[in-house]
Design an enzyme around this catalytic site. Structure first.
Site, short mmCIF file in Angstrom:
data_model
loop_
_atom_site.label_atom_id
_atom_site.label_comp_id
_atom_site.label_asym_id
_atom_site.label_seq_id
_atom_site.Cartn_x
_atom_site.Cartn_y
_atom_site.Cartn_z
N HIS A 184 5.72 -6.63 36.18
CA HIS A 184 4.56 -6.14 35.44
C HIS A 184 4.78 -4.72 34.94
O HIS A 184 5.67 -4.01 35.40
CB HIS A 184 3.31 -6.15 36.33
CG HIS A 184 2.70 -7.52 36.49
ND1 HIS A 184 3.18 -8.44 37.39
CD2 HIS A 184 1.65 -8.12 35.86
CE1 HIS A 184 2.46 -9.55 37.31
NE2 HIS A 184 1.53 -9.39 36.39
N LYS A 190 -0.11 -1.34 36.62
CA LYS A 190 -0.82 -2.36 37.41
C LYS A 190 -1.19 -1.77 38.77
O LYS A 190 -0.38 -1.14 39.43
CB LYS A 190 0.06 -3.60 37.57
CG LYS A 190 -0.60 -4.69 38.39
CD LYS A 190 0.09 -6.04 38.23
CE LYS A 190 -0.51 -7.09 39.15
NZ LYS A 190 -1.95 -7.29 38.94
N1 NDP Z 1 -6.49 -13.26 35.85
C1 NDP Z 1 -5.79 -12.83 34.79
O1 NDP Z 1 -5.31 -13.62 33.97
C2 NDP Z 1 -5.60 -11.37 34.61
C3 NDP Z 1 -6.06 -10.50 35.56
N2 NDP Z 1 -5.91 -9.17 35.41
C4 NDP Z 1 -6.51 -8.36 36.45
O2 NDP Z 1 -7.67 -7.75 35.90
C5 NDP Z 1 -7.88 -6.48 36.54
C6 NDP Z 1 -7.95 -5.40 35.48
O3 NDP Z 1 -6.66 -5.24 34.91
P1 NDP Z 1 -6.42 -4.18 33.74
O4 NDP Z 1 -7.33 -4.44 32.60
O5 NDP Z 1 -4.98 -4.12 33.50
O6 NDP Z 1 -6.87 -2.82 34.47
P2 NDP Z 1 -7.50 -1.51 33.79
O7 NDP Z 1 -7.39 -0.44 34.82
O8 NDP Z 1 -6.92 -1.30 32.44
O9 NDP Z 1 -9.04 -1.92 33.60
C7 NDP Z 1 -10.00 -1.95 34.60
C8 NDP Z 1 -11.27 -1.40 33.99
O10 NDP Z 1 -12.34 -1.61 34.88
C9 NDP Z 1 -13.13 -0.42 34.88
N3 NDP Z 1 -13.95 -0.40 36.08
C10 NDP Z 1 -13.61 -0.03 37.34
N4 NDP Z 1 -14.66 -0.19 38.17
C11 NDP Z 1 -15.66 -0.68 37.41
C12 NDP Z 1 -17.00 -1.08 37.69
N5 NDP Z 1 -17.52 -0.98 38.92
N6 NDP Z 1 -17.76 -1.58 36.68
C13 NDP Z 1 -17.27 -1.67 35.42
N7 NDP Z 1 -16.01 -1.31 35.09
C14 NDP Z 1 -15.23 -0.83 36.09
C15 NDP Z 1 -12.11 0.70 34.79
O11 NDP Z 1 -12.70 1.90 34.40
P3 NDP Z 1 -11.93 3.31 34.73
O12 NDP Z 1 -10.70 3.29 33.89
O13 NDP Z 1 -12.93 4.34 34.37
O14 NDP Z 1 -11.59 3.28 36.20
C16 NDP Z 1 -11.17 0.13 33.72
O15 NDP Z 1 -11.65 0.37 32.42
C17 NDP Z 1 -6.72 -6.32 37.54
O16 NDP Z 1 -7.12 -6.78 38.81
C18 NDP Z 1 -5.66 -7.22 36.97
O17 NDP Z 1 -4.74 -7.67 37.92
C19 NDP Z 1 -5.28 -8.63 34.33
C20 NDP Z 1 -4.77 -9.43 33.36
C21 NDP Z 1 -4.88 -10.88 33.43
O1 LIG Z 2 -2.57 -6.69 36.12
C1 LIG Z 2 -2.11 -7.49 35.27
O2 LIG Z 2 -1.62 -7.13 34.20
C2 LIG Z 2 -2.17 -8.93 35.58
N1 LIG Z 2 -2.77 -9.31 36.66
C3 LIG Z 2 -2.91 -10.64 37.12
C4 LIG Z 2 -2.17 -10.83 38.43
O3 LIG Z 2 -2.17 -9.92 39.28
O4 LIG Z 2 -1.60 -11.92 38.64
C5 LIG Z 2 -2.55 -11.66 36.07
C6 LIG Z 2 -1.38 -11.26 35.21
O5 LIG Z 2 -0.22 -11.29 35.99
C7 LIG Z 2 -1.60 -9.89 34.61
#
Ligand code: NDP
Ligand SMILES: O=C(O)C1=N[C@H](C(=O)O)C[C@H](O)C1
Length: 250
Positions: free
Chosen positions: A135, A139
């Site tokens: 990744h 992350k």
């Molecule tokens: N299941 C899937 O297919 C996928 C899952 N993911 C998962 O999604 C999650 C987010 O990933 P990613 O977008 O890369 O992370 P980021 O850090 O880019 O985004 C997370 C966002 O959530 C915000 N946030 C934190 N706490 C809160 C809250 N209580 N309420 C509202 N917003 C909040 C953060 O704000 P701030 O920056 O101000 O802290 C930030 O903008 C991770 O757990 C990742 O592993 C990601 C991609 C695909």
């Molecule tokens: O944080 C990410 O980027 C992603 N998170 C998910 C995970 O932890 O499996 C899904 C994907 O891999 C992207």
């Protein structure tokens, strides 16, 4: 037909911002709230959202889901960090709101879901199986939710088929050299600038190896799965773990 009212939590994040655009572009959905850290959850209730897409952080997800379930708002969750304890806690909340549906998807991309399925099917036929997830370096957690789930599915498939423990005579000189142990399956996490989200499942038998590899090259890869989850979760009360349950996979 009326549109599904959808909110995105974590709307400013890498995947959340992409989800905002995808919901706005979906003809059968209306984006009624886009919340970031610090925004009050009451806004969510006031918005009339039917479904919340939860894409925040492992530290925030439990509180957000507790609020959603208490208010009868269905949830589609991509946020990682799921443990048995967390799932049990969510189960308790859902028991008090039996009409509400929550989908937790370790990965929303169809290729990743299929990789997990293929790995599960292949695992009993090989002596050795290891998972490598790769990744971007921003992350927040390791190993990835996808790798953890993949390893759990592999381990369960091997147990069902009576597979022997994996051969490994290594004496490790440094902690971590053989990765993390997820139910007996080694899981290795790479963090590298330039990458997004990738996974390899390496399977080895006598004189042969099989490698399953999936690459998410852009966050758009997760959007069809998120939209499918939103459409389906409203008719799926209780907890659904894994997008595969909403796909017609043989
Ligand atoms: N299941 C899937 O297919 C996928 C899952 N993911 C998962 O999604 C999650 C987010 O990933 P990613 O977008 O890369 O992370 P980021 O850090 O880019 O985004 C997370 C966002 O959530 C915000 N946030 C934190 N706490 C809160 C809250 N209580 N309420 C509202 N917003 C909040 C953060 O704000 P701030 O920056 O101000 O802290 C930030 O903008 C991770 O757990 C990742 O592993 C990601 C991609 C695909
Ligand atoms: O944080 C990410 O980027 C992603 N998170 C998910 C995970 O932890 O499996 C899904 C994907 O891999 C992207």
């Amino acid at each position: 037909m009326s549109k599904l009212r959808v909110a995105v939590l974590g709307a400013g994040g890498r995947i959340g911002s992409e989800a905002v655009r995808a919901v706005e572009a979906a003809e059968d959905m209306e984006l009624v709230a886009a919340l970031g850290r610090g925004d009050k959850l009451e806004t969510l209730a006031e918005s009339g959202a039917q479904v919340a897409v939860e894409l925040t952080t492992p530290a925030s997800v439990m509180g957000n889901l507790d609020f959603c379930v208490r208010h009868g708002i269905h949830a589609v969750v991509g946020t990682t960090g799921w443990t048995d304890e967390r799932l049990a806690q969510l189960g308790t909340s859902l028991a008090a709101s039996p009409e509400t549906g929550v989908l937790i998807a370790p990965n929303f991309s169809i290729g990743a879901v299929l990789t997990m399925k293929f790995a599960e099917a292949a695992a009993p036929y090989f002596e050795s199986v290891e998972v490598i997830e790769l990744h971007h370096p921003n992350k927040v957690d390791a190993p990835s939710g996808t790798a953890t789930r993949t390893a759990q599915l592999i381990a369960a498939a091997r147990e069902r088929s009576g597979s022997a423990p994996q051969p490994d005579a290594t004496v490790t000189a440094l902690d971590g050299a053989r990765g993390a142990d997820v139910d007996g399956v080694p899981v290795h996490a790479v963090r590298l600038r330039g990458l997004l989200a990738h996974q390899e499942v390496l399977l080895g038998g006598e004189g042969e190896t099989l490698t399953l590899r999936h690459d998410s090259l852009h966050h758009s890869s997760f959007m069809p799965g998120i939209l499918l989850g939103v459409r389906r979760v409203v008719g799926a009360p209780g907890l659904t773990f894994g997008l595969e349950h909403f796909l017609d996979l043989k």
